[in-house]
Scaffold this motif. Structure first.
Motif, PDB file in Angstrom:
ATOM      1  N   LEU A  10       0.806  -1.226   0.000  1.00 55.94           N
ATOM      2  CA  LEU A  10       0.000   0.000   0.000  1.00 55.94           C
ATOM      3  C   LEU A  10       0.839   1.276   0.000  1.00 55.94           C
ATOM      4  N   ASP A  11       2.156   1.113   0.051  1.00 53.52           N
ATOM      5  CA  ASP A  11       3.044   2.277   0.065  1.00 53.52           C
ATOM      6  C   ASP A  11       3.129   2.880  -1.336  1.00 53.52           C
ATOM      7  N   SER A  12       2.646   4.117  -1.480  1.00 55.63           N
ATOM      8  CA  SER A  12       2.662   4.793  -2.789  1.00 55.63           C
ATOM      9  C   SER A  12       3.837   5.745  -2.929  1.00 55.63           C
TER      10      SER A  12
ATOM     11  N   MET B 241      -8.461  -3.935   0.560  1.00 51.09           N
ATOM     12  CA  MET B 241      -7.675  -2.714   0.383  1.00 51.09           C
ATOM     13  C   MET B 241      -6.663  -2.873  -0.746  1.00 51.09           C
ATOM     14  N   VAL B 242      -6.090  -4.053  -0.870  1.00 49.90           N
ATOM     15  CA  VAL B 242      -5.123  -4.328  -1.929  1.00 49.90           C
ATOM     16  C   VAL B 242      -5.822  -4.289  -3.289  1.00 49.90           C
TER      17      VAL B 242
ATOM     18  N   LYS C 119      -8.351  -2.546  -4.139  1.00 50.17           N
ATOM     19  CA  LYS C 119      -8.646  -1.160  -4.495  1.00 50.17           C
ATOM     20  C   LYS C 119      -7.375  -0.404  -4.901  1.00 50.17           C
ATOM     21  N   GLN C 120      -6.229  -0.856  -4.397  1.00 52.88           N
ATOM     22  CA  GLN C 120      -4.962  -0.168  -4.645  1.00 52.88           C
ATOM     23  C   GLN C 120      -4.449  -0.372  -6.073  1.00 52.88           C
ATOM     24  N   PHE C 121      -4.783  -1.515  -6.688  1.00 52.63           N
ATOM     25  CA  PHE C 121      -4.200  -1.865  -7.982  1.00 52.63           C
ATOM     26  C   PHE C 121      -5.265  -1.982  -9.071  1.00 52.63           C
TER      27      PHE C 121
ATOM     28  N   LYS D  44      -4.411  -7.295 -11.097  1.00 56.78           N
ATOM     29  CA  LYS D  44      -3.732  -8.279 -10.251  1.00 56.78           C
ATOM     30  C   LYS D  44      -3.487  -9.548 -11.072  1.00 56.78           C
TER      31      LYS D  44
ATOM     32  N   ARG E 199      -1.224   0.418 -12.627  1.00 54.66           N
ATOM     33  CA  ARG E 199      -0.589   0.022 -11.371  1.00 54.66           C
ATOM     34  C   ARG E 199      -1.011  -1.417 -11.081  1.00 54.66           C
TER      35      ARG E 199
ATOM     36  N   GLY F  67       4.314   2.589  -8.595  1.00 51.68           N
ATOM     37  CA  GLY F  67       3.543   2.008  -7.488  1.00 51.68           C
ATOM     38  C   GLY F  67       3.167   0.563  -7.726  1.00 51.68           C
TER      39      GLY F  67
ATOM     40  N   LYS G 226       3.666  -3.377  -7.825  1.00 56.22           N
ATOM     41  CA  LYS G 226       4.393  -4.208  -6.855  1.00 56.22           C
ATOM     42  C   LYS G 226       4.444  -5.666  -7.324  1.00 56.22           C
TER      43      LYS G 226
END
Length: 461
Positions: A142-144, A175-176, A178-180, A183, A230, A259, A261
């Motif tokens: 989650l670190d941007s 949460m992951v 929503k972050q990317f 996947k 991302r 961002g 990962k």
């Protein structure tokens, strides 16, 4: 086990080469038997080498070969010992054991064993005792505030400890997701096929098989799917230690938006050093309570109280020096150059095994300066499965007349209440097991060693 036997084959065949053996063979009229035994061992060696490729399909057959190999080894070594004695004394009687008749059929061909392919699905609540580990990995994902487009975190630990489960847990976290924007999950294992990895990434991204087959078109298709996005990629169970090969793949994976990962699960620290852009996350064993909770979950049982938790613990401590003594006595490794020291060779092998998680918890005693380690229970089970020396009476480590290894390892309870081992008991042991190569009486109370111990001709000194 087959590799161990093959490793000492050179030493066995070398026993037949000295001039003393040739001279005594001619004098005693058994030159033909000597040559037949040498041919038999050479044949066994070649067949063992070929059989190892299909070991899991022909376990019983390989065991029979190993038993025959050890029997031949014993006969040849006794022949060599007696030959050297005759060369020195010029008299005494020669032992004479006829070569056994070995009849071997051709080996059936089989396919090598393949590892099961993993996937991203995990049931909610299946992972236990990994809250802190999940928190650490989630912080990375989650670190941007990063400079590079793609950051890579290796998760390192021995087999079965839960690396894949942890990756599945964070992969499916809300949460992951929503972050990317994208996947992808790719099961790699020991088959590092770059084209296959790229194809699987495309399948995850497009939800269908790629239309192209050439690598040039595949990389172009992958570029279209991940450019400007991302993305999160999991490479599960990575074994490749070739830096150049990894860099070629990394070039294709570095096209995502800033961002992006990559999570890599691996058993090997060297893989983590090659691939990671950030320090690896080392996955340790579960706590005692978490382990019990997981055990009860898997068994569909609940438990309220366990009074003696020590009975559930497995961690036998191994002395590093004991390992070197055992390996040297069995002839598992020899110096390739005369200037090489066996202790140095062993240390190199030991470090390789330690880095591969075959051993763990290496510690040095502050008073004795001696090293000790432990073997993970999964590795212990694997070693037993491969060797089968503690459960199969056909193998000569347990076969009464051909016992090769005797280790005295009492429990702590026995250490407190043990009585001295009598000379009669030792004499009986020596008489029963004449082909011992390793005799460890460290845990025994021995006041007097019988003279008959000199009859153990094969024991390493």
């Amino acid at each position: 086990m087959a590799k161990a036997v093959i490793g000492i084959a050179g030493k066995i065949i070398a026993n037949l080469v000295p001039e003393a053996v040739e001279k005594v063979g001619k004098l005693c009229g058994i030159k033909h038997e000597h040559e037949a035994l040498r041919d038999t061992v050479s044949t066994l060696l070649a067949m063992l080498d070929a059989a190892e490729e299909q070991y899991h399909q022909m376990q019983v057959r390989v065991d029979q070969l190993i038993e025959a190999f050890y029997d031949a080894h014993d006969v040849l070594e006794e022949f060599n010992i007696e030959a050297m004695r005759r060369e020195l004394r010029g008299h005494s009687k020669m032992m004479k054991e006829a070569d056994k008749g070995f009849h071997f059929d051709e080996y059936p061909k089989g396919e090598p064993r393949k590892r099961e392919e993993t996937h991203s699905f995990i049931r909610e609540g299946e992972i236990r005792g990994r809250d802190e580990d999940k928190k650490a990995v989630m912080e990375f994902l989650l670190d941007s505030d990063v400079q590079e487009n793609v950051s890579i975190l290796p998760i390192v630990g021995f087999g079965g400890i839960g690396k894949t489960a942890l990756a599945q847990c964070v992969y499916n976290d809300e949460m992951v997701s929503k972050q990317f924007n994208l996947k992808m999950w790719v099961s790699v294992s020991d088959d590092f096929d770059m084209k296959k990895i790229v194809k699987n990434m495309i399948v995850c991204a497009k939800k269908k098989e790629p239309t192209e087959v050439a690598m040039e078109q595949l990389q172009s298709e992958l570029k279209e799917e991940i450019d400007g996005k991302r993305h999160l990629l999991v490479l599960d169970d990575l074994w490749n230690k070739n830096r150049e090969t990894w860099l070629l793949l990394k070039t294709l994976l570095s096209r995502g938006a800033r961002g992006s990962k990559i999570l890599i699960t691996t058993r090997l620290r060297l893989v983590a050093e090659i691939t990671g852009t950030t320090p690896p996350h080392f996955l340790k064993g579960l706590s005692e309570s978490a382990s019990l909770d997981l055990l009860m979950q898997m068994a569909y049982q609940k438990i309220e109280e366990i009074q003696d938790l020590d009975m559930l613990a497995i961690d036998y401590e191994i002395k590093k020096q004991t390992l070197v003594n055992l390996w040297m006595a069995e002839g598992f490794f020899e110096p390739s150059k005369r200037s090489q020291d066996l202790e140095d060779i062993f240390h190199g092998y030991f470090i390789d095994l330690l880095w591969s998680n075959f051993f763990q918890d290496l510690q040095t005693d502050s008073f004795t300066n001696k090293d000790t380690c432990k073997m993970p229970s999964l590795m212990h089970d694997l070693a037993c499965s491969v060797a089968r020396s503690e459960c199969d009476p056909r193998i000569s480590h347990l076969k009464a007349s051909s016992l090769r290894t005797f280790l005295s390892v009492p429990t702590s309870h026995e250490m407190e209440q043990r009585d001295p081992t009598t000379e009669v008991d030792l004499r009986q042991l020596i008489q029963s097991f004449k082909r011992l190569r390793i005799l460890d009486m460290d845990a025994l109370i021995v006041k007097k060693v019988p003279r008959s111990i000199g009859r153990l001709k094969h024991v390493a000194t």
